[in-house]
Each structure stands twice: as C-alpha cells, then as structure tokens.
Write a protein that holds these residues in place. Structure first.
Motif, PDB file in Angstrom:
ATOM      1  N   LEU A  41       0.865  -1.179   0.000  1.00 55.75           N
ATOM      2  CA  LEU A  41       0.000   0.000   0.000  1.00 55.75           C
ATOM      3  C   LEU A  41       0.900   1.227   0.000  1.00 55.75           C
ATOM      4  CD1 LEU A  41      -2.406  -1.173   2.844  1.00 55.75           C
ATOM      5  CD2 LEU A  41      -2.765  -1.389   0.380  1.00 55.75           C
ATOM      6  N   THR A  42       0.617   2.176  -0.875  1.00 55.20           N
ATOM      7  CA  THR A  42       1.424   3.396  -0.912  1.00 55.20           C
ATOM      8  C   THR A  42       0.506   4.616  -0.854  1.00 55.20           C
ATOM      9  OG1 THR A  42       1.403   3.705  -3.314  1.00 55.20           O
ATOM     10  CG2 THR A  42       3.106   2.238  -2.424  1.00 55.20           C
ATOM     11  N   ASN A  43       1.086   5.721  -0.491  1.00 53.89           N
ATOM     12  CA  ASN A  43       0.330   6.971  -0.505  1.00 53.89           C
ATOM     13  C   ASN A  43       0.804   7.820  -1.682  1.00 53.89           C
ATOM     14  OD1 ASN A  43       2.798   7.649   0.510  1.00 53.89           O
ATOM     15  ND2 ASN A  43       2.044   8.909   2.185  1.00 53.89           N
ATOM     16  N   GLN A  44       0.906   7.184  -2.817  1.00 59.61           N
ATOM     17  CA  GLN A  44       1.286   7.843  -4.056  1.00 59.61           C
ATOM     18  C   GLN A  44       0.102   7.753  -5.010  1.00 59.61           C
ATOM     19  OE1 GLN A  44       4.791   8.446  -5.395  1.00 59.61           O
ATOM     20  NE2 GLN A  44       5.658   8.448  -3.364  1.00 59.61           N
ATOM     21  N   ASP A  45      -0.062   8.735  -5.824  1.00 61.76           N
ATOM     22  CA  ASP A  45      -1.179   8.762  -6.760  1.00 61.76           C
ATOM     23  C   ASP A  45      -0.690   8.441  -8.166  1.00 61.76           C
ATOM     24  OD1 ASP A  45      -3.854   9.075  -7.162  1.00 61.76           O
ATOM     25  OD2 ASP A  45      -3.863  11.247  -7.009  1.00 61.76           O
ATOM     26  N   SER A  46      -1.393   7.581  -8.871  1.00 61.29           N
ATOM     27  CA  SER A  46      -1.184   7.304 -10.291  1.00 61.29           C
ATOM     28  C   SER A  46       0.261   7.026 -10.668  1.00 61.29           C
ATOM     29  CB  SER A  46      -1.699   8.486 -11.122  1.00 61.29           C
ATOM     30  OG  SER A  46      -3.073   8.643 -10.932  1.00 61.29           O
ATOM     31  N   ASN A  47       0.857   6.021 -10.052  1.00 62.28           N
ATOM     32  CA  ASN A  47       2.186   5.597 -10.471  1.00 62.28           C
ATOM     33  C   ASN A  47       2.342   4.110 -10.209  1.00 62.28           C
ATOM     34  OD1 ASN A  47       3.452   4.956  -7.924  1.00 62.28           O
ATOM     35  ND2 ASN A  47       3.602   7.147  -7.520  1.00 62.28           N
ATOM     36  N   GLY A  48       3.438   3.551 -10.667  1.00 63.43           N
ATOM     37  CA  GLY A  48       3.657   2.123 -10.560  1.00 63.43           C
ATOM     38  C   GLY A  48       4.471   1.691  -9.357  1.00 63.43           C
ATOM     39  N   ALA A  49       4.613   2.547  -8.356  1.00 68.71           N
ATOM     40  CA  ALA A  49       5.460   2.225  -7.202  1.00 68.71           C
ATOM     41  C   ALA A  49       5.004   0.965  -6.491  1.00 68.71           C
ATOM     42  CB  ALA A  49       5.499   3.403  -6.221  1.00 68.71           C
ATOM     43  N   ALA A  50       3.720   0.794  -6.273  1.00 69.71           N
ATOM     44  CA  ALA A  50       3.237  -0.375  -5.527  1.00 69.71           C
ATOM     45  C   ALA A  50       3.606  -1.667  -6.255  1.00 69.71           C
ATOM     46  CB  ALA A  50       1.725  -0.288  -5.306  1.00 69.71           C
ATOM     47  N   GLY A  51       3.439  -1.699  -7.570  1.00 69.63           N
ATOM     48  CA  GLY A  51       3.794  -2.888  -8.341  1.00 69.63           C
ATOM     49  C   GLY A  51       5.285  -3.162  -8.329  1.00 69.63           C
ATOM     50  N   ALA A  52       6.096  -2.105  -8.488  1.00 69.65           N
ATOM     51  CA  ALA A  52       7.555  -2.272  -8.476  1.00 69.65           C
ATOM     52  C   ALA A  52       8.039  -2.764  -7.116  1.00 69.65           C
ATOM     53  CB  ALA A  52       8.240  -0.953  -8.842  1.00 69.65           C
ATOM     54  N   ILE A  53       7.469  -2.223  -6.051  1.00 71.95           N
ATOM     55  CA  ILE A  53       7.852  -2.649  -4.701  1.00 71.95           C
ATOM     56  C   ILE A  53       7.422  -4.095  -4.465  1.00 71.95           C
ATOM     57  CG2 ILE A  53       7.423  -2.260  -2.241  1.00 71.95           C
ATOM     58  CD1 ILE A  53       7.162   0.772  -2.984  1.00 71.95           C
ATOM     59  N   ALA A  54       6.224  -4.463  -4.898  1.00 71.93           N
ATOM     60  CA  ALA A  54       5.749  -5.843  -4.724  1.00 71.93           C
ATOM     61  C   ALA A  54       6.647  -6.831  -5.457  1.00 71.93           C
ATOM     62  CB  ALA A  54       4.298  -5.965  -5.198  1.00 71.93           C
ATOM     63  N   ARG A  55       7.044  -6.497  -6.700  1.00 67.04           N
ATOM     64  CA  ARG A  55       7.939  -7.388  -7.454  1.00 67.04           C
ATOM     65  C   ARG A  55       9.294  -7.508  -6.763  1.00 67.04           C
ATOM     66  NH1 ARG A  55       5.526  -4.451 -11.450  1.00 67.04           N
ATOM     67  NH2 ARG A  55       7.360  -3.152 -11.745  1.00 67.04           N
ATOM     68  N   ALA A  56       9.813  -6.407  -6.258  1.00 71.16           N
ATOM     69  CA  ALA A  56      11.114  -6.445  -5.574  1.00 71.16           C
ATOM     70  C   ALA A  56      11.034  -7.297  -4.309  1.00 71.16           C
ATOM     71  CB  ALA A  56      11.576  -5.027  -5.249  1.00 71.16           C
ATOM     72  N   ILE A  57       9.975  -7.144  -3.532  1.00 70.22           N
ATOM     73  CA  ILE A  57       9.814  -7.935  -2.306  1.00 70.22           C
ATOM     74  C   ILE A  57       9.674  -9.414  -2.659  1.00 70.22           C
ATOM     75  CG2 ILE A  57       8.266  -8.438  -0.368  1.00 70.22           C
ATOM     76  CD1 ILE A  57       7.720  -5.383  -0.254  1.00 70.22           C
ATOM     77  N   ALA A  58       8.868  -9.727  -3.667  1.00 68.23           N
ATOM     78  CA  ALA A  58       8.696 -11.131  -4.074  1.00 68.23           C
ATOM     79  C   ALA A  58      10.038 -11.734  -4.470  1.00 68.23           C
ATOM     80  CB  ALA A  58       7.701 -11.231  -5.225  1.00 68.23           C
ATOM     81  N   GLY A  59      10.850 -10.978  -5.195  1.00 64.90           N
ATOM     82  CA  GLY A  59      12.162 -11.471  -5.597  1.00 64.90           C
ATOM     83  C   GLY A  59      13.092 -11.716  -4.427  1.00 64.90           C
ATOM     84  N   LEU A  60      12.876 -10.974  -3.338  1.00 62.67           N
ATOM     85  CA  LEU A  60      13.714 -11.143  -2.148  1.00 62.67           C
ATOM     86  C   LEU A  60      13.267 -12.301  -1.261  1.00 62.67           C
ATOM     87  CD1 LEU A  60      14.157  -7.399  -1.109  1.00 62.67           C
ATOM     88  CD2 LEU A  60      15.895  -8.903  -2.104  1.00 62.67           C
ATOM     89  N   VAL A  61      11.968 -12.500  -1.150  1.00 56.58           N
ATOM     90  CA  VAL A  61      11.472 -13.491  -0.182  1.00 56.58           C
ATOM     91  C   VAL A  61      11.196 -14.866  -0.781  1.00 56.58           C
ATOM     92  CG1 VAL A  61      10.522 -11.728   1.347  1.00 56.58           C
ATOM     93  CG2 VAL A  61       9.043 -12.768  -0.366  1.00 56.58           C
ATOM     94  N   LEU A  62      11.021 -14.949  -2.093  1.00 56.04           N
ATOM     95  CA  LEU A  62      10.762 -16.241  -2.712  1.00 56.04           C
ATOM     96  C   LEU A  62      12.046 -16.753  -3.360  1.00 56.04           C
ATOM     97  CD1 LEU A  62       7.366 -15.421  -4.448  1.00 56.04           C
ATOM     98  CD2 LEU A  62       7.714 -16.655  -2.303  1.00 56.04           C
ATOM     99  N   THR A  63      12.351 -17.992  -3.168  1.00 53.16           N
ATOM    100  CA  THR A  63      13.530 -18.568  -3.799  1.00 53.16           C
ATOM    101  C   THR A  63      13.263 -18.770  -5.280  1.00 53.16           C
ATOM    102  OG1 THR A  63      12.787 -20.799  -3.288  1.00 53.16           O
ATOM    103  CG2 THR A  63      14.261 -19.754  -1.702  1.00 53.16           C
ATOM    104  N   PRO A  64      14.301 -18.709  -6.118  1.00 53.28           N
ATOM    105  CA  PRO A  64      14.069 -18.919  -7.546  1.00 53.28           C
ATOM    106  C   PRO A  64      13.361 -20.250  -7.790  1.00 53.28           C
ATOM    107  CG  PRO A  64      16.284 -18.104  -7.181  1.00 53.28           C
ATOM    108  CD  PRO A  64      15.692 -18.405  -5.830  1.00 53.28           C
ATOM    109  N   ALA A  65      12.270 -20.193  -8.550  1.00 51.16           N
ATOM    110  CA  ALA A  65      11.429 -21.366  -8.760  1.00 51.16           C
ATOM    111  C   ALA A  65      11.994 -22.307  -9.813  1.00 51.16           C
ATOM    112  CB  ALA A  65      10.027 -20.938  -9.170  1.00 51.16           C
ATOM    113  N   ASN A  66      12.671 -21.762 -10.800  1.00 50.19           N
ATOM    114  CA  ASN A  66      13.227 -22.667 -11.799  1.00 50.19           C
ATOM    115  C   ASN A  66      14.613 -22.198 -12.201  1.00 50.19           C
ATOM    116  OD1 ASN A  66      13.310 -21.255 -14.398  1.00 50.19           O
ATOM    117  ND2 ASN A  66      11.086 -21.187 -14.295  1.00 50.19           N
TER     118      ASN A  66
END
Length: 168
Positions: A41-66
């Motif tokens: 959740l972000t307090n930013q209007d009309s930008n892709g920050a939430a998606g970019a942050i979610a992808r970065a977090i997923a890359g950090l917490v999930l081990t490479p799947a293949n």
C-alpha cells in the motif's frame, strides 16, 4: 475476476491485482504454490510504485522457482552491468537489437547508468509469453534510485529488446 491478472513473478505462479483511489495505490500478489502473498500500500497517486515494490519484495522473499529463470536473471544483471560500462556482448542480441546499440547509445548508457554504481538489489519480476517472445521484467535498486528492466527474448535465447527505465 474484475481485473485479476495471472502470470509469473520471480519465477513463481502469481495472481495479482492493483488498484488506486485518490492519493493511494495498492498491489496484491498471491503465490498459491508457495502459500505466500505480498501486499503493498502506498500513498502515491497514479504511479507504478506499488507494483515495483511488490515485485522487488517477491524477488527477495521467494527462492528462484526454476533454474532457467535464475540463469536468465544472472545474465540480465551481467548485461546491465556491461551497459553501465558502455559495452555489450553482441552475441547475446539479435541483429535488430545490435543495430540499436550504436557507439553513441552505449556512451549514453554508460553516462547515465555508470554513476549509479553497483546495484544494491537485482530482482526478477514478471515473465510471460508475448508474440512468440518471452518477456522478463526485473527491478534494479540503488541507494536513491530504482530502475526497471524489460527484456524481450527470442525463442533462440537472444535479446530482441533490453529496455532500462526509471521505476514509477
């Protein structure tokens, strides 16, 4: 499903949905095979920050799947770091992509990316098929900046496009 997207994030099957309302954006990514989710959740209007942050977090917490996805991430990082130094391994690119990477373009990449220094993070984002190619997205983080890389890869593994842009 009212906007539910399916795909792959950091090599993991994902269901995701983003949204915004005046002053706020959100991204929810559920990884059913990993029994995990990332919500931003972000307090930013009309930008892709939430998606970019979610992808970065997923890359950090999930081990490479293949192993293929992990190997392509290592290669993408190497290409990015070569661009920081104004060079590329032309054997990795299609003829079309090589025609874009003129000496002037390589100097521009070195001038804009080189001063950022060593990336603090390089994480895989989405992966999906597109027009016979494979799209792969990555997030690159620095102390004061975040970049996004979009790659379009041909079936033979060569890069047709390697796009670097500022993260929203």
């Amino acid at each position: 499903a009212l906007g539910l997207q399916t795909g792959n994030i950091a090599g993991h099957r994902a269901f995701r949905h983003g949204g915004e309302v005046s002053g706020f954006t959100a991204q929810n990514a559920v990884f059913p095979d990993d029994r995990a989710a990332v919500v931003v959740l972000t307090n930013q209007d009309s930008n892709g920050a939430a998606g970019a942050i979610a992808r970065a977090i997923a890359g950090l917490v999930l081990t490479p799947a293949n192993p293929v996805a992990a190997a392509r991430m290592i290669l993408a990082r190497r290409v990015f770091m070569d661009l920081q130094h104004g060079k590329i391994d032309r054997t990795l690119f299609t003829d079309n992509a090589n025609s874009y990477f003129t000496p002037e373009a390589l100097r521009d990449f070195a001038a804009s990316l080189g001063p950022l220094g060593e990336p603090q993070g390089f994480t895989a984002g989405g992966e999906q098929g597109r027009g016979g190619m494979t799209f792969r997205g990555f997030s690159v983080t620095f102390a004061r900046r975040m970049l996004e890389i979009s790659i379009y890869e041909m079936p033979d593994g060569k890069f047709e496009q390697f796009l670097v842009s500022a993260a929203n």
